[in-house]
Design a protein around this motif. Structure first.
Motif, short mmCIF file in Angstrom:
data_model
loop_
_atom_site.label_atom_id
_atom_site.label_comp_id
_atom_site.label_asym_id
_atom_site.label_seq_id
_atom_site.Cartn_x
_atom_site.Cartn_y
_atom_site.Cartn_z
N ASP A 1 -8.41 -40.29 -36.31
CA ASP A 1 -9.54 -41.16 -35.99
C ASP A 1 -9.20 -42.09 -34.82
O ASP A 1 -10.02 -42.33 -33.94
CB ASP A 1 -9.90 -41.98 -37.23
N LEU A 2 -7.96 -42.54 -34.80
CA LEU A 2 -7.50 -43.46 -33.76
C LEU A 2 -7.57 -42.86 -32.36
O LEU A 2 -7.81 -43.57 -31.38
CB LEU A 2 -6.07 -43.89 -34.08
N LEU A 3 -7.39 -41.55 -32.25
CA LEU A 3 -7.37 -40.90 -30.93
C LEU A 3 -8.61 -41.19 -30.10
O LEU A 3 -8.53 -41.31 -28.89
CB LEU A 3 -7.18 -39.38 -31.07
N ASP A 4 -9.75 -41.33 -30.75
CA ASP A 4 -10.99 -41.64 -30.03
C ASP A 4 -11.12 -43.11 -29.65
O ASP A 4 -12.06 -43.48 -28.96
CB ASP A 4 -12.21 -41.28 -30.90
N HIS A 5 -10.20 -43.94 -30.11
CA HIS A 5 -10.33 -45.39 -29.91
C HIS A 5 -9.16 -46.01 -29.15
O HIS A 5 -9.09 -47.23 -29.03
CB HIS A 5 -10.49 -46.08 -31.26
N LEU A 6 -8.26 -45.19 -28.65
CA LEU A 6 -7.09 -45.71 -27.95
C LEU A 6 -7.49 -46.40 -26.65
O LEU A 6 -8.46 -46.00 -26.00
CB LEU A 6 -6.12 -44.57 -27.61
N PRO A 7 -6.73 -47.43 -26.25
CA PRO A 7 -6.99 -48.05 -24.94
C PRO A 7 -6.92 -47.00 -23.84
O PRO A 7 -6.15 -46.04 -23.92
CB PRO A 7 -5.84 -49.06 -24.81
N GLU A 8 -7.72 -47.19 -22.82
CA GLU A 8 -7.86 -46.20 -21.75
C GLU A 8 -6.53 -45.86 -21.06
O GLU A 8 -6.29 -44.72 -20.68
CB GLU A 8 -8.85 -46.71 -20.70
N ASN A 9 -5.65 -46.83 -20.92
CA ASN A 9 -4.38 -46.62 -20.22
C ASN A 9 -3.20 -46.34 -21.15
O ASN A 9 -2.05 -46.44 -20.73
CB ASN A 9 -4.07 -47.82 -19.34
N LEU A 10 -3.49 -45.97 -22.39
CA LEU A 10 -2.44 -45.63 -23.36
C LEU A 10 -2.43 -44.12 -23.55
O LEU A 10 -3.47 -43.51 -23.81
CB LEU A 10 -2.68 -46.34 -24.68
N HIS A 11 -1.26 -43.51 -23.39
CA HIS A 11 -1.12 -42.06 -23.46
C HIS A 11 -0.23 -41.70 -24.65
O HIS A 11 0.80 -42.33 -24.88
CB HIS A 11 -0.50 -41.55 -22.16
N VAL A 12 -0.63 -40.68 -25.40
CA VAL A 12 0.16 -40.19 -26.54
C VAL A 12 1.01 -39.02 -26.05
O VAL A 12 0.49 -37.94 -25.79
CB VAL A 12 -0.75 -39.76 -27.72
N ARG A 13 2.29 -39.29 -25.93
CA ARG A 13 3.21 -38.25 -25.45
C ARG A 13 3.38 -37.14 -26.49
O ARG A 13 3.47 -35.97 -26.17
CB ARG A 13 4.57 -38.86 -25.12
N TYR B 1 -7.60 -34.08 -24.54
CA TYR B 1 -6.49 -33.54 -23.75
C TYR B 1 -5.98 -34.51 -22.69
O TYR B 1 -4.81 -34.47 -22.33
CB TYR B 1 -6.91 -32.23 -23.08
N THR B 2 -6.82 -35.38 -22.18
CA THR B 2 -6.37 -36.31 -21.15
C THR B 2 -5.53 -37.44 -21.73
O THR B 2 -4.82 -38.10 -20.99
CB THR B 2 -7.58 -36.93 -20.42
N LYS B 3 -5.59 -37.66 -23.04
CA LYS B 3 -4.84 -38.75 -23.67
C LYS B 3 -3.65 -38.29 -24.49
O LYS B 3 -2.77 -39.08 -24.82
CB LYS B 3 -5.76 -39.56 -24.59
N VAL B 4 -3.62 -37.00 -24.88
CA VAL B 4 -2.60 -36.50 -25.79
C VAL B 4 -1.97 -35.24 -25.20
O VAL B 4 -2.68 -34.29 -24.87
CB VAL B 4 -3.20 -36.17 -27.18
N ASP B 5 -0.65 -35.25 -25.07
CA ASP B 5 0.03 -34.09 -24.51
C ASP B 5 0.15 -32.94 -25.51
O ASP B 5 -0.07 -31.79 -25.17
CB ASP B 5 1.45 -34.46 -24.04
N ASP B 6 0.52 -33.25 -26.76
CA ASP B 6 0.83 -32.20 -27.71
C ASP B 6 0.59 -32.69 -29.12
O ASP B 6 0.92 -33.82 -29.45
CB ASP B 6 2.29 -31.79 -27.54
N TRP B 7 0.02 -31.83 -29.98
CA TRP B 7 -0.23 -32.17 -31.38
C TRP B 7 0.44 -31.12 -32.25
O TRP B 7 0.10 -29.95 -32.21
CB TRP B 7 -1.72 -32.22 -31.65
N SER B 8 1.41 -31.56 -33.04
CA SER B 8 2.09 -30.69 -34.01
C SER B 8 1.74 -31.17 -35.40
O SER B 8 1.90 -32.35 -35.73
CB SER B 8 3.61 -30.76 -33.83
#
Length: 172
Positions: free
Chosen positions: A54-66, A93-100
Motif C-alpha cells: 500500500d505504501l508504494l503508491d504513497h512514497l515521497p516523489e524523490n524516494l526510491h526503493v532499491r 517501476y519508476t520508484k521500485v527496482d526489484d520486488w522479491s
C-alpha cells in the motif's frame, strides 16, 4: 495441503484494509519515519507486507526503493482486493527496482500462493519454513539472508554462517 484461509480469518489485515482511520494512522506513522529523498530497502512480513504494498503508491516523489522484499504475504488473497482501490493496482517501476516475494506453500497465511499473479512486477520464491509463518522462520532462510545481505552490503562478501549473516567488511 493448502489452507483455504480467507481475509475474514485475518483480523488485522481485514481491519487495516477496511478501516480508513486505522489505515490512515498507519500510513502517516510509516511516512513520518521515511526520508523525503534517497534510496531505501523496504521489507514487510505478513500484515507488514500488505502495508508496504500500500505504501508504494504513497512514497515521497524523490524516494526510491532499491529493493522491495515481501515475506509470508497474504496479499495474494483475491478477497483482499474485492471492491478496494486501496492496494497497489499497477507496479511503480519508476520508484521500485526489484520486488522479491518469499513464501512457504505450507504457510496458511500465504494461502500457499505467491503475489505475482496479482502483482506482475513481483517475483515469487518458494522457500521452506516448515510451514511456519513467524518472521524469524523466514528470515533464517539462507536465500532471504543472502538477498538482504547483498542489498545492504553490495560490495562486501556475504556468507551464511548457521542462522546468521556474516559480512566481511573492507577497511572503511
Amino acid at each position: 495441503m493448502v489452507s483455504t484461509l480467507s481475509i475474514l480469518d485475518l483480523y488485522q489485515v481485514r481491519r487495516y484494509i477496511e478501516n480508513e482511520a486505522v489505515r490512515g494512522a498507519v500510513m502517516r506513522c510509516v511516512l513520518d519515519h521515511l526520508p523525503a529523498h534517497g534510496e531505501i530497502v523496504l521489507i514487510g512480513h505478513s500484515l507488514g507486507s500488505v502495508i508496504a504494498i500500500d505504501l508504494l503508491d504513497h512514497l515521497p516523489e524523490n524516494l526510491h526503493v532499491r529493493r522491495f522484499i515481501t515475506i509470508g504475504s497474504p496479499a495474494s488473497m483475491r478477497s483482499l482486493h474485492k471492491g478496494s482501490e486501496r492496494l497497489l493496482k499497477s507496479f511503480p517501476y519508476t520508484k521500485v527496482d526489484d520486488w522479491s516475494n518469499f513464501l512457504d506453500v505450507r504457510d496458511v497465511v500465504t494461502g500457499g500462493r505467491g503475489v505475482a499473479s496479482i502483482f506482475p512486477g513481483a517475483q515469487d520464491f518458494v522457500i521452506d519454513t516448515n510451514g511456519e509463518h513467524a518472521a524469524g522462520e523466514y528470515l533464517q532462510n539462507a536465500a532471504i539472508a543472502q538477498i538482504v545481505g547483498a542489498v545492504l552490503h553490495p560490495r562486501a562478501e556475504v556468507a551464511i554462517s548457521g542462522k546468521a549473516i556474516d559480512v566481511r567488511l573492507d577497511d572503511q
